[in-house]
Scaffold this motif. Structure first.
Motif, PDB file in Angstrom:
ATOM      1  N   ILE A 190       0.831  -1.202   0.000  1.00  0.00           N
ATOM      2  CA  ILE A 190       0.000   0.000   0.000  1.00  0.00           C
ATOM      3  C   ILE A 190       0.869   1.256   0.000  1.00  0.00           C
ATOM      4  O   ILE A 190       0.542   2.253  -0.654  1.00  0.00           O
ATOM      5  N   LEU A 191       1.983   1.226   0.720  1.00  0.00           N
ATOM      6  CA  LEU A 191       2.839   2.409   0.811  1.00  0.00           C
ATOM      7  C   LEU A 191       3.379   2.805  -0.560  1.00  0.00           C
ATOM      8  O   LEU A 191       3.493   3.995  -0.871  1.00  0.00           O
ATOM      9  N   TYR A 192       3.730   1.835  -1.386  1.00  0.00           N
ATOM     10  CA  TYR A 192       4.191   2.127  -2.737  1.00  0.00           C
ATOM     11  C   TYR A 192       3.114   2.860  -3.543  1.00  0.00           C
ATOM     12  O   TYR A 192       3.373   3.893  -4.179  1.00  0.00           O
ATOM     13  N   ILE A 193       1.904   2.307  -3.521  1.00  0.00           N
ATOM     14  CA  ILE A 193       0.809   2.911  -4.283  1.00  0.00           C
ATOM     15  C   ILE A 193       0.462   4.289  -3.729  1.00  0.00           C
ATOM     16  O   ILE A 193       0.211   5.243  -4.474  1.00  0.00           O
ATOM     17  N   TYR A 194       0.469   4.401  -2.431  1.00  0.00           N
ATOM     18  CA  TYR A 194       0.191   5.668  -1.754  1.00  0.00           C
ATOM     19  C   TYR A 194       1.177   6.738  -2.212  1.00  0.00           C
ATOM     20  O   TYR A 194       0.793   7.872  -2.545  1.00  0.00           O
ATOM     21  N   CYS A 195       2.459   6.380  -2.260  1.00  0.00           N
ATOM     22  CA  CYS A 195       3.486   7.347  -2.634  1.00  0.00           C
ATOM     23  C   CYS A 195       3.334   7.799  -4.085  1.00  0.00           C
ATOM     24  O   CYS A 195       3.568   8.965  -4.410  1.00  0.00           O
ATOM     25  N   VAL A 196       2.946   6.893  -4.968  1.00  0.00           N
ATOM     26  CA  VAL A 196       2.717   7.256  -6.370  1.00  0.00           C
ATOM     27  C   VAL A 196       1.665   8.355  -6.471  1.00  0.00           C
ATOM     28  O   VAL A 196       1.788   9.296  -7.263  1.00  0.00           O
ATOM     29  N   SER A 250      11.925   7.291  -5.015  1.00  0.00           N
ATOM     30  CA  SER A 250      13.279   6.851  -4.681  1.00  0.00           C
ATOM     31  C   SER A 250      13.606   7.154  -3.221  1.00  0.00           C
ATOM     32  O   SER A 250      14.255   6.351  -2.550  1.00  0.00           O
ATOM     33  N   PHE A 251      13.137   8.298  -2.705  1.00  0.00           N
ATOM     34  CA  PHE A 251      13.376   8.622  -1.299  1.00  0.00           C
ATOM     35  C   PHE A 251      12.585   7.685  -0.382  1.00  0.00           C
ATOM     36  O   PHE A 251      13.084   7.258   0.667  1.00  0.00           O
ATOM     37  N   MET A 252      11.355   7.384  -0.777  1.00  0.00           N
ATOM     38  CA  MET A 252      10.564   6.431   0.002  1.00  0.00           C
ATOM     39  C   MET A 252      11.250   5.067   0.020  1.00  0.00           C
ATOM     40  O   MET A 252      11.356   4.420   1.061  1.00  0.00           O
ATOM     41  N   ARG A 253      11.751   4.664  -1.137  1.00  0.00           N
ATOM     42  CA  ARG A 253      12.423   3.364  -1.227  1.00  0.00           C
ATOM     43  C   ARG A 253      13.745   3.372  -0.456  1.00  0.00           C
ATOM     44  O   ARG A 253      14.139   2.367   0.134  1.00  0.00           O
TER      45      ARG A 253
END
Length: 544
Positions: free
Chosen positions: A436-442, A455-458
């Protein structure tokens, strides 16, 4: 007769005059997809599937260490030097050469380089350096994916480098070269996760973004499940495992990736309007539709040169949002990867436990896909993080025995089935939160800085992951300690997410200014949170 000819001329003149009136207003990519292509047709399905296949290699790169760096479960007295050590609890007090691992010296890096007893902390170095390499790679590939390379070429470069580093890792002569090559492998694979998710979600309608993001994580799960199937036949030689894994990303790069299109949003932001329209036409054609001949795309390049990546940090709402995402990402990355690496402290067969965790990723993806269609991102992320944290605490209560300081000597591992069941459920919740965090960040950031923000989130995820192997190593002495820290960080991440705005069904914007202005006008549903959205005041502004 003359009257009929005059009427015909008047009709033709009227038609000629009406053409300019029918000229379409410039449309955004979102509007073209929703009105003329379709939110999710066969063309987008094929595109998303081909792109998402690369997640398999991302998973294999990340989790291969569970097997290649595994601590052998049992040992025996050496046939050469003899001696009966059946009643001895620890190999640490035995003379070198008087004992040997049951699986052979090549079964893992720990067995080959004797990373036990006083050298056991060295076993955590390769995994930690892998995630540090991923942290660095996330910054580099995130920048390249938004600027010179684009999304598709970033995936290509990342897959080729992943294949090469897999192969060279299999040639490592010692733990130090092996650690450096694992770091290089982490750097290489980092571009896959960043670019693939964005490349998939930027070609579908807004109501399908959450589900499409989950498809990529399903392929990540396929890679996870494939590992025990590949690792078991090669269990006596970890080098063979790495050589086999080097084949898949190279095959993908040569024979499948060429059929993938570049993101039309990225092309438009980079000033390549004609190329963007050409990509959209291909999607429409495969869906059995056709774009208007007089279609033009809204110009979003006016602010592209002015909006550098520094603006992401100097724009108040964007900086606060990104910092919050990174804090939540650190905790979830620590838990998600740490729980997977911590399987050896459950006292079950590593192959069996990894297979259980891999299988639990499937319901995590399915549940996430279903819930994302009608549940808010923030609520789903926070609940998943809370459940993962509580499961870690329950693992302590239902634990049975402990590997303790004699971890490397256990000849008959004891395991608690309730603990394994709770750990599997907790991992499923952590997996859901991670996805969910990946989709949220997009959805939280616009096109021109989306990959950079990702990239910063990752990087935050990888930073948390890089610390987790050290905790796993300490968990061999005290498994309860590792579960306490995993649980606390997971719950903390859930609370941090309350500071983020909700993005369900919100449009994807192209620039920081466009998103700031639009959010200021519309206001996302989280205005009562600690983050005030749409405030374009710069952090460095004197008015602050």
């Amino acid at each position: 007769m003359e009257g009929e000819q005059q009427n015909q001329q008047l009709v033709e003149t009227a038609i000629t005059v009406e053409v300019p009136a029918e000229t379409l207003e410039p449309l955004t990519v979102d509007e073209v997809i929703e009105r003329h292509i379709g939110s999710f047709g066969w063309s987008q399905f094929l595109h998303v599937f081909l792109v998402s296949l690369a997640w398999i290699f991302d998973s294999q790169s990340t989790l291969v260490t569970i097997f290649s760096d595994a601590e052998p479960s049992s040992w025996k007295s050496s046939a050469v030097n003899g001696g009966n050590h059946d009643n001895i609890a620890s190999v640490c007090g035995l003379k070198p050469g008087s004992w040997e691992w049951v699986g052979g010296q090549k079964s893992s890096t720990i067995a080959e380089w004797n990373l036990v007893c006083e050298r056991k902390l060295l076993a955590a170095i390769p995994a930690s350096l892998f995630f540090l390499g991923s942290l660095l790679g996330s910054a580099v590939f995130g920048r390249l994916a938004d600027t010179t390379l684009g999304r598709k070429k970033t995936v290509l470069v990342s897959c080729v480098l992943t294949s090469a580093t897999f192969f060279f890792t299999s040639l490592s002569p010692n733990i130090w070269i092996y650690s450096l090559l694992r770091c290089a492998n982490g750097f290489a694979r980092s571009g896959i996760g960043i670019a693939c998710l964005v490349l998939s979600t930027e070609v579908v309608g807004r109501k399908w973004r959450g589900q499409v993001g989950q498809y990529g994580f399903f392929l990540f799960t396929v890679g996870f499940i494939s590992l025990p199937l590949i690792a078991y036949p090669t269990r006596n030689n970890w080098r063979t495992l790495h050589r086999i894994l080097a084949i898949f990303p190279m095959f993908y790069s040569l024979f499948l990736l060429p059929f993938v299109s570049e993101s039309p949003r990225w092309l438009l932001v980079r000033g390549k309007s004609k190329e963007s329209i050409a990509v959209l036409k291909r999607f429409a054609k495969l869906n059995g539709k056709e774009l208007p001949t007089n279609l033009t795309l809204a110009d979003v390049t006016g602010n592209r040169e002015a909006e550098t990546y520094g603006n992401l940090w100097t724009t108040k709402w964007a900086a606060k949002r990104l910092i919050t995402v990174m804090i939540a990402g650190f905790g979830i990355g620590f838990v998600y990867y740490g729980v997977q690496l911590n399987v050896e402290n459950l006292n079950f067969s590593t192959y069996f436990t990894v297979a259980v965790n891999a299988i639990m990723e499937i319901p995590a993806v399915l549940i996430g896909t279903i819930l994302l269609s009608f549940t808010s991102r923030r609520f789903l992320f926070s609940i998943s993080a809370f459940l993962a944290g509580m499961s870690c605490f329950l693992c302590i209560i239902f634990s049975k025995g402990s590997r303790g300081p004699k971890a490397m000597t256990s000849k008959e591992p004891r395991g608690s089935w309730p603990q394994l069941s709770i750990e599997a459920l907790g991992f499923m919740a952590a997996s859901t939160a991670y996805d969910i965090l990946y989709i949220y960040c997009v959805e939280l950031f616009p096109t021109n800085v989306r990959n950079f923000a990702m990239s910063f989130m990752r990087q935050a995820l990888m930073l948390g992951a890089s610390v987790s192997p050290l905790l796993v190593a300490l968990g061999r002495l005290s498994p309860s300690l590792s579960f306490i820290i995993f649980g606390a960080l997971s719950i903390f991440s859930g609370f941090v997410s309350f500071l983020l705005p909700e993005t369900k069904d919100a449009p994807l914007f192209d620039t920081l200014k466009q998103q700031g202005d639009e959010e200021k006008r519309r206001r996302l549903p989280a205005d009562d949170s600690a983050l005030e959205l749409g405030n374009e005041t710069k952090i460095t502004s004197p008015s602050m």
